[in-house]
Write an enzyme that holds these catalytic residues in place. Structure first.
Site, short mmCIF file in Angstrom:
data_model
loop_
_atom_site.label_atom_id
_atom_site.label_comp_id
_atom_site.label_asym_id
_atom_site.label_seq_id
_atom_site.Cartn_x
_atom_site.Cartn_y
_atom_site.Cartn_z
N ASN A 16 64.87 22.85 79.38
CA ASN A 16 63.45 22.51 79.82
C ASN A 16 62.49 22.09 78.76
O ASN A 16 63.17 21.75 77.85
CB ASN A 16 62.90 23.97 80.61
N LYS A 66 70.38 45.91 77.64
CA LYS A 66 71.39 46.12 78.69
C LYS A 66 72.89 45.25 78.60
O LYS A 66 72.99 44.13 78.09
CB LYS A 66 70.53 45.58 80.11
N SER A 117 62.85 35.92 77.17
CA SER A 117 61.66 35.37 76.84
C SER A 117 60.98 36.00 75.39
O SER A 117 60.79 37.22 75.50
CB SER A 117 60.65 35.11 78.03
N GLY A 148 62.35 31.46 77.88
CA GLY A 148 61.17 30.72 77.37
C GLY A 148 60.69 31.14 76.07
O GLY A 148 60.48 32.39 75.95
N HIS A 202 65.85 28.26 53.91
CA HIS A 202 65.40 27.88 52.70
C HIS A 202 65.67 29.08 51.71
O HIS A 202 66.15 30.23 52.19
CB HIS A 202 64.01 27.71 52.47
N THR A 237 68.02 37.18 65.27
CA THR A 237 68.35 37.03 63.81
C THR A 237 69.92 37.34 63.62
O THR A 237 70.03 37.23 62.31
CB THR A 237 67.47 38.45 63.19
#
Length: 184
Positions: free
Chosen positions: A84, A182, A159, A141, A114, A164
């Protein structure tokens, strides 16, 4: 001695100011500008531009402008890939999406990173780590996927999640840092 591009693709420290890499980023900016200027009724033109930009494209790709990337040729999408508005992929290393992936508005996928050491960081070299997204994954999103992450098949990233570390298959992750909340 390997070129800066070879070092970049291998995930080694490289100089992003290398003239070849600067030119390749300019080429990607040109293609993304053309893509982002297309109208909603230009689906064939959009697909053609994606095929020129990305390293590989499956059947039925759908990406809503605006879209941004570093190089494009490191992005590989499977069949029925859908992204999107406002997707950003920093592809100094390979970014691979499986089949039937959905990418919601404002998702960012980063391979560029970096050094943690300040002196090394300000010296200007950087490196990357590839990102792999399995089949039938939904990135919600505003989610952010960090360098080196693999997301397993059939998983959902909620969203706003900041991913990580690797995500197993068949789970929902959310939060910052993203945690499994979940099993699906």
């Amino acid at each position: 001695m390997p070129s800066e591009k070879e070092k970049m693709l291998a995930g080694e420290m490289y100089d992003p100011h290398d003239p070849t890499l600067v030119e390749e980023r300019r080429d990607a900016r040109r293609l993304t500008a053309e893509f982002n200027a297309t109208a909603a009724d230009e689906a064939d033109r959009r697909e053609s531009l994606l095929r020129d930009l990305f390293g590989s494209v499956g059947e039925n790709p759908h990406v809503e402008p605006p879209f941004r990337c570093d190089y494009g040729y490191n992005v590989h999408v499977g069949d029925d890939f859908a992204a999107n508005f406002d997707c950003v992929i920093l592809d100094v290393c390979r970014v691979e999406f499986g089949d039937d992936c959905m990418v919601a508005p404002g998702v960012h996928v980063y391979t560029a990173t970096h050094p943690l050491d300040a002196e090394e960081r300000v010296a200007g070299e950087e490196y990357g780590k590839p990102v792999t997204v399995g089949d039938r994954v939904w990135l919600g999103g505003g989610a952010i996927v960090n360098p080196g992450v693999t997301i397993g098949d059939d998983s959902v990233v909620a969203s706003g999640a900041v991913v990580t570390r690797d995500v197993p298959s068949d789970v929902l992750v959310q939060g910052n840092p993203a945690e499994v909340v979940k099993e699906l």
